[in-house]
Scaffold this motif. Structure first.
Motif, mmCIF file in Angstrom:
data_model
loop_
_atom_site.group_PDB
_atom_site.id
_atom_site.type_symbol
_atom_site.label_atom_id
_atom_site.label_comp_id
_atom_site.label_asym_id
_atom_site.label_seq_id
_atom_site.Cartn_x
_atom_site.Cartn_y
_atom_site.Cartn_z
ATOM 1 N N LYS A 197 -7.730 12.664 7.797
ATOM 2 C CA LYS A 197 -7.620 11.407 8.542
ATOM 3 C C LYS A 197 -6.979 10.324 7.672
ATOM 4 O O LYS A 197 -6.081 9.601 8.105
ATOM 5 C CB LYS A 197 -9.015 10.961 8.983
ATOM 6 C CG LYS A 197 -9.119 9.558 9.515
ATOM 7 C CD LYS A 197 -10.573 9.167 9.799
ATOM 8 C CE LYS A 197 -11.317 8.770 8.539
ATOM 9 N NZ LYS A 197 -12.737 8.485 8.772
ATOM 10 N N GLN A 208 -5.056 10.756 5.054
ATOM 11 C CA GLN A 208 -3.642 11.062 4.781
ATOM 12 C C GLN A 208 -2.793 10.779 6.018
ATOM 13 O O GLN A 208 -1.696 10.219 5.919
ATOM 14 C CB GLN A 208 -3.466 12.519 4.329
ATOM 15 C CG GLN A 208 -2.005 12.843 4.016
ATOM 16 C CD GLN A 208 -1.804 14.152 3.258
ATOM 17 O OE1 GLN A 208 -2.730 14.670 2.634
ATOM 18 N NE2 GLN A 208 -0.599 14.685 3.312
ATOM 19 N N PHE A 220 -2.307 7.119 6.351
ATOM 20 C CA PHE A 220 -1.422 6.677 5.265
ATOM 21 C C PHE A 220 0.033 7.009 5.616
ATOM 22 O O PHE A 220 0.944 6.197 5.413
ATOM 23 C CB PHE A 220 -1.832 7.364 3.956
ATOM 24 C CG PHE A 220 -0.864 7.167 2.827
ATOM 25 C CD1 PHE A 220 -0.882 6.007 2.063
ATOM 26 C CD2 PHE A 220 0.086 8.146 2.520
ATOM 27 C CE1 PHE A 220 0.024 5.812 1.032
ATOM 28 C CE2 PHE A 220 0.986 7.959 1.484
ATOM 29 C CZ PHE A 220 0.961 6.795 0.740
ATOM 30 N N GLU A 221 0.246 8.184 6.145
ATOM 31 C CA GLU A 221 1.608 8.593 6.495
ATOM 32 C C GLU A 221 2.160 7.761 7.652
ATOM 33 O O GLU A 221 3.337 7.384 7.659
ATOM 34 C CB GLU A 221 1.643 10.086 6.833
ATOM 35 C CG GLU A 221 1.383 10.941 5.609
ATOM 36 C CD GLU A 221 1.463 12.443 5.875
ATOM 37 O OE1 GLU A 221 1.546 12.834 7.056
ATOM 38 O OE2 GLU A 221 1.449 13.207 4.902
ATOM 39 N N ALA A 257 1.353 4.695 8.350
ATOM 40 C CA ALA A 257 1.690 3.394 7.751
ATOM 41 C C ALA A 257 3.007 3.494 6.995
ATOM 42 O O ALA A 257 3.845 2.590 7.047
ATOM 43 C CB ALA A 257 0.561 2.941 6.828
ATOM 44 N N SER A 258 3.205 4.608 6.313
ATOM 45 C CA SER A 258 4.424 4.784 5.513
ATOM 46 C C SER A 258 5.665 4.773 6.399
ATOM 47 O O SER A 258 6.681 4.162 6.055
ATOM 48 C CB SER A 258 4.360 6.113 4.750
ATOM 49 O OG SER A 258 3.249 6.120 3.886
ATOM 50 N N LEU A 261 -7.234 -0.808 4.963
ATOM 51 C CA LEU A 261 -5.968 -0.331 4.407
ATOM 52 C C LEU A 261 -6.294 0.942 3.640
ATOM 53 O O LEU A 261 -7.191 0.942 2.790
ATOM 54 C CB LEU A 261 -5.365 -1.374 3.457
ATOM 55 C CG LEU A 261 -5.046 -2.744 4.064
ATOM 56 C CD1 LEU A 261 -4.685 -3.741 2.973
ATOM 57 C CD2 LEU A 261 -3.900 -2.629 5.068
ATOM 58 N N PHE A 262 -5.602 2.023 3.978
ATOM 59 C CA PHE A 262 -5.868 3.295 3.306
ATOM 60 C C PHE A 262 -4.815 3.513 2.221
ATOM 61 O O PHE A 262 -3.613 3.547 2.506
ATOM 62 C CB PHE A 262 -5.826 4.463 4.307
ATOM 63 C CG PHE A 262 -7.015 4.510 5.236
ATOM 64 C CD1 PHE A 262 -8.120 3.693 5.042
ATOM 65 C CD2 PHE A 262 -7.035 5.398 6.306
ATOM 66 C CE1 PHE A 262 -9.220 3.745 5.902
ATOM 67 C CE2 PHE A 262 -8.132 5.458 7.168
ATOM 68 C CZ PHE A 262 -9.219 4.634 6.972
ATOM 69 N N GLY A 263 -5.272 3.689 1.000
ATOM 70 C CA GLY A 263 -4.347 3.841 -0.117
ATOM 71 C C GLY A 263 -4.406 5.223 -0.729
ATOM 72 O O GLY A 263 -5.407 5.941 -0.625
ATOM 73 N N ILE A 264 -3.308 5.577 -1.381
ATOM 74 C CA ILE A 264 -3.213 6.877 -2.051
ATOM 75 C C ILE A 264 -3.609 6.700 -3.514
ATOM 76 O O ILE A 264 -3.317 5.665 -4.122
ATOM 77 C CB ILE A 264 -1.778 7.440 -1.894
ATOM 78 C CG1 ILE A 264 -1.703 8.906 -2.335
ATOM 79 C CG2 ILE A 264 -0.745 6.589 -2.628
ATOM 80 C CD1 ILE A 264 -0.395 9.598 -1.893
ATOM 81 N N THR A 317 -10.311 17.293 8.285
ATOM 82 C CA THR A 317 -11.094 16.192 8.852
ATOM 83 C C THR A 317 -12.279 16.801 9.600
ATOM 84 O O THR A 317 -12.110 17.771 10.332
ATOM 85 C CB THR A 317 -10.220 15.377 9.839
ATOM 86 O OG1 THR A 317 -9.047 14.945 9.152
ATOM 87 C CG2 THR A 317 -10.963 14.180 10.396
ATOM 88 N N ALA A 331 -1.403 1.445 -3.322
ATOM 89 C CA ALA A 331 -0.223 1.792 -2.527
ATOM 90 C C ALA A 331 -0.708 2.260 -1.161
ATOM 91 O O ALA A 331 -1.373 3.289 -1.063
ATOM 92 C CB ALA A 331 0.577 2.895 -3.209
ATOM 93 N N THR A 350 1.490 2.624 1.399
ATOM 94 C CA THR A 350 2.584 3.372 2.029
ATOM 95 C C THR A 350 3.241 4.234 0.957
ATOM 96 O O THR A 350 3.111 3.974 -0.242
ATOM 97 C CB THR A 350 3.665 2.440 2.623
ATOM 98 O OG1 THR A 350 4.157 1.603 1.573
ATOM 99 C CG2 THR A 350 3.145 1.608 3.770
#
Lengths: 461, 528
Positions: free
Chosen positions: A116, A118, A121-122, A124-125, A304-307, B82, B507, B509
């Protein structure tokens, strides 16, 4: 015998199991638990609800029977837009949207819900690439709320308390923004040019001041016009120390410039075109994007989901970025509020964009614009029918019917009899446009569909 | 009934799935949009080329280029990484009421007669969905005892924000908004009960519990005044304790003229048992996606049903759904409405699913949800509190818990150094979704909030308790295995939590990641 004993959704409703559990708790009845509720606060009797339809088949027949009273945009030709649009939903989007893993997950951390995190995040990217911004939030309720949040973010960033918005914006979205900005932010409408549909720059100059926190405009506008004065608007805003917020229909961004390229500080918009069925307006999902600067990031209410990294070298991990800013972490001291919004739609939007790729988005945009141009060229030849605004259109345009001597309501009633849903009647919300309607054409419309509309209007007008 | 068995050799899918951008190859495509007919193209010409330079996109958006099979496979894999509640033993997410989400309801929302409806269609072409809205509103009125409902809010928090908007409109209409500046809430009410009235411009006063875990009525008496606009409170609160003096709270606030909003996110145990009306509330809300069986969708789409008394109904967002005895219609003619909280009419799909769910259960079924939920919870409490290292909030106060409980690993942490975050990572190794700890602040140390609603079988509860017992045992015997968990999940433990709060490193994005991390790494590699 209770009808509900052994209900398929309630395994412990089997009397023997229930009895055993009560026994193990050491009580005789559920009333020994509800005893904590004083008698005068208890609801007495049984709720007046319809008898249950226990069989799945019968339930399905019942609900489908009610839904059969609707007429849908698949069996009819619809030219309605204005905030929800009929686009093709790729099968892969439906498959992913209906996966029980995504459909029924909730707030689990990245250790149980890595996928979920990832996926969002994708998404958003990819949205970040469309609008040319480095930060994109997890989705909001809809575009309207995305605008409203953007306005409050702007006001916190520069401490100013006025937002200028175009008078041509969607009345529904404006109502949401007005309410959300209360009480401290004033929302001031700026006129649009009734001939071109573009923002009236003279009125913008009149209304902007050192109190202006941000200038918001839409591209394309609610009335379907591509705003071309983007440099001038941004310049006027910046000369006055105001931020620029641009609202977009992102399905246009294969052919239209990324708003950050023409001065946007905050971009927001609607994800429904990216793989969500219209669902009577229930398919909405908004986004907000900004530069990756702390003063902007600090003002998002959204998750905000970050890597990040994990203990396993080379593995991606995910987590919540700058969580303290949220109301989940800081209650009333957080930025506005956050809650359950539209994450699943956000995931589907990512699937859609990956399917489309750069070429698909270009072809989508170009194909829509060509259909619209074709439609306009045919429709504007019909006696009494006039294209309300010159200039450039993406997927929507306004037709004026004043010279036909008929109201939009009358024309739409005629169209409906031919299984055509005519454009959204604007006469109430935009009286200055007379008897006008907002028409929408997307990639789902064939030449035959458009020709049918043309023929029908030729007959009525 | 089965044998209690824990999934000691569970392994979640671990695909080491690349980021979609890493799967991109120029020229590869996932889908081809429909092409306009030749005649259209001939008449339209080069529409894009004619756009002014400033507004025309010069370079194609940088999106991944991936074949359809690989797009599908990528997201299928992410879905496998998930733990949805329809798959997992999701007693975990206490306060969230993770019910079974029936598949038949998904089939219903996929019907073109629902999925392909445009919100601006004429009313006579959407009589079916209007009927669903209207009838479900009648159900919710019966369940709450209040007079009027809107389904426009897109979630529970949004419904609470709607309440704050109604409170503001009410005081504005009375000309007293400048005086009625304060909203009271309680610390164990959801954060939105503080955050949404704050967003609407109110100052927040928070009541803390007394020694029994019930909001302190003396503190409330001290807090109310002619400045009180409203109270926003949950009951039972998120810790699972029912406040028996709730009607006195309402009276105290009413006595100073304030309004009373009942956050019914925790309503599942009270369907047909206790209602907002009997306690005297002016407003309440339900999380339709929780209590009425619709799915949570990784956090939405969702619906908050906001309910109020007739007196406040005039402030509701437009439009409302009405029935004139012959046809259903949308009513925009509500001059005192505060406006809207969302475009159009709410997430209609959730309303449709909830309607179907309620029709399947009826009054007796709804009441069974309440009964079984509280039985499940009390059964589970006995099992969980028998596990070394686990206690519960205000344990031993003599109050029987309702549908959920906030537990604490404070003792386990003191004894072993293993805290709730560790247990929460480890539990995934046994195939159980991460549990809900608590909203902040953690008034109850090292919290875990569990809610075994009616969906869960005795076996589910037994399994869950057995897993917690197993982790407790590990904590006392081999704490490292818990502290380094997860071991069998889709990813390993994050090793740089601080990076998520560091503007230089975070980060959200891929492009930000490339700039901040990959480009730097490349530079360093080339230097070395």
């Amino acid at each position: 015998m209770s009808k509900i004993a052994g209900h398929p959704y309630i395994p412990n409703s089997v009397p023997e199991i229930k009895e055993q559990m009560l026994k193990e708790i050491g009580i005789d009845s559920v009333e020994d638990i509800f005893k904590e509720i004083p008698d005068h606060l208890r609801f007495k009797g049984q709720m007046n609800l319809p008898e249950p339809i226990l069989s799945e088949y019968a339930l399905r027949r019942h609900v489908e029977g009610i839904l059969a009273k609707n007429k849908n945009c698949k069996d009819n030709i619809s030219f309605l837009g204005g905030g929800t649009w009929q686009h093709y939903v790729p099968s892969v989007c439906d498959t992913i949207a209906s996966r029980d893993e995504f459909l029924t997950a909730y707030v689990g951390d990245a250790y149980s819900d890595h996928g979920k995190f990832q996926a969002l995040f994708e998404s958003a990217s990819m949205i970040g690439e469309l609008v040319d911004m480095d930060v994109v939030n997890t989705p909001t309720y809809d575009w309207a709320n995305a605008i409203a949040i953007s306005c409050r973010m702007a006001a916190r960033i520069n401490g100013r308390k006025e937002i200028l918005v175009p008078k041509s914006m969607s009345p529904g979205r404006l109502m949401v923004v007005n309410n959300y900005c209360k009480p401290e932010i004033r929302v001031i409408p700026v006129d649009y040019d009734v001939n071109t549909g573009l923002l009236n720059l003279a009125d913008l100059r009149r209304k902007i001041s050192s109190n202006t926190s941000a200038v918001y405009f839409e591209n394309p506008s609610f009335l379907g016009v591509i705003e071309t004065q983007v440099e001038e608007i941004s310049k006027i805003a910046k000369e006055n120390g105001a931020l620029v917020i641009v609202g977009v229909d992102p399905s246009s961004l294969g052919v239209l410039e990324a708003p950050a390229k023409y001065g946007a500080d905050i971009v927001c918009g609607e994800l429904q075109p990216f793989g969500m069925h219209m669902q009577w307006g229930g398919g909405l999902s908004g986004f907000i994007a900004t530069r990756d600067e702390k003063e902007f990031v600090a003002e998002y209410p959204s998750l905000l989901f970050g890597i990040t990294t994990t203990t396993k070298e080379g593995e991606y991990g995910f987590g919540e970025v700058f969580y303290e800013r949220t109301s989940y972490a800081s209650r009333e001291k957080g930025k506005d509020f956050i809650g359950t919004c539209t994450a699943l739609y956000g995931i589907v939007a990512g699937v859609y964009l990956a399917l489309m790729g750069p070429q698909g988005m270009q072809e989508l945009g170009e194909g829509i614009m060509q259909r619209v141009q074709y439609a306009i060229s045919k429709l504007s030849k019909i006696k009494g029918v006039k294209l309300a605004f010159d200039g450039y259109h993406f997927k929507e345009f306004v037709l004026n019917f004043d010279k036909t001597g008929k109201t939009v309501a009358e024309i739409n009633a005629g169209l409906k009899a031919l299984n055509i849903f005519g454009g959204k009647d604007l006469s109430k919300d935009f009286p200055e446009l007379g008897q006008s309607a907002l028409y929408c054409i997307t990639e789902v419309h064939t030449q035959e569909d458009i020709d049918k509309l043309v023929e029908a209007l030729e007959t009525f007008c | 009934m089965g044998i209690v068995k824990i999934r000691s050799d569970f392994q979640q899918a671990r695909w080491n799935e690349p980021i979609i951008y890493e799967m991109s190859t120029p020229g590869v495509r996932g889908i081809i949009p429909p092409e306009p007919e030749t005649a259209i193209k001939a008449i339209a010409g080069d529409v894009v080329g004619k756009l002014p330079e400033i507004i025309r996109r010069k370079t194609a958006p940088y999106l991944p280029e991936v074949s359809q099979k690989h797009v599908l496979a990528h997201w299928l894999r992410l879905s496998q990484e998930t733990m949805g509640s329809n798959i997992g033993n999701d007693i975990s997410e206490g306060t969230c009421t993770m019910k079974y989400n029936p598949r038949v309801n998904e089939a219903l929302v996929a019907e073109p007669n629902f999925a392909e409806l445009h919100p601006f269609q004429d009313e006579d072409t959407v009589q079916g969905i209007l009927e669903i809205y209207y009838k479900f509103e009648q159900f919710i009125k019966e369940i709450s005892g209040l007079d009027k409902v809107t389904f426009q809010p897109g979630g529970g928090n949004h419904a609470v924000y709607t309440a704050a908007s109604v409170v503001r409109a009410y005081w504005e209409a009375k000309g007293e908004l400048d005086k009625r500046t304060e909203v009271i809430t309680t610390i164990f009410s959801h954060p939105c009960d503080a955050a949404t009235p704050a967003t609407a411009g109110f100052k927040i006063i928070t009541i803390y519990p007394d020694e029994k875990g019930i909001p302190d009525i003396e503190a409330l008496k001290a807090a109310v005044s002619e400045r009180t606009a409203a109270i926003f409170m949950t009951n039972p609160e998120d810790i699972g304790i029912y406040n028996p003096k709730v009607d006195e709270f309402v009276k105290i606030v009413h006595d100073v003229g304030g309004l009373c909003f009942y956050d019914q996110a925790n309503a599942n145990a009270f369907l047909g048992v206790a209602r907002a009306k009997e306690a005297g509330f002016d407003m309440c809300h339900f999380n339709v996606h929780k209590t009425f069986g619709a799915p949570h969708g990784c956090s939405g789409p969702a619906t908050g049903a906001f309910c109020c008394t007739e007196e406040l109904a005039k402030y509701l967002p437009v439009p409302t759904v009405e029935f004139d005895g012959n046809k259903y219609y949308l009513d925009y003619n509500r001059p005192e409405s505060f406006g809207k909280v969302r475009d159009f009419y709410g997430v209609a799909g959730v309303v449709l699913k909830a309607y179907a769910w309620t029709m399947n259960l009826g009054a007796e079924g709804l009441r069974a949800c309440a009964d079984i939920s509280v039985i499940n919870n009390n059964y589970m409490e006995k099992k969980v509190l028998a596990i070394p290292g686990i206690t519960s909030a205000f344990q031993g106060n003599g109050i029987t818990r309702q549908e959920q409980i906030r537990y604490s690993f404070e003792k386990l942490h003191a004894d072993t150094g293993v805290g709730t975050d560790d247990v929460n990572a480890r539990i995934v190794d046994y195939g159980i979704p991460s549990y809900w700890t608590s909203h902040h602040p953690w008034v109850i140390p090292e919290p875990m909030t569990l809610e075994p609603c009616e969906t869960y079988s005795k076996d589910d509860i037994d399994e869950y308790a057995a897993v917690l017992a197993q982790i407790s045992k590990e904590a006392y015997e081999n704490p490292e295995i818990v502290k380094t968990a997860p071991h069998r999940s889709s990813s390993h433990r994050r090793n740089d939590e601080a990076s998520l709060d560091d503007p230089e490193k975070w980060a959200v994005t891929w492009r930000a990641y490339v700039k901040k991390h990959l480009s730097k790494k490349k530079e360093m590699d080339s230097v070395s």
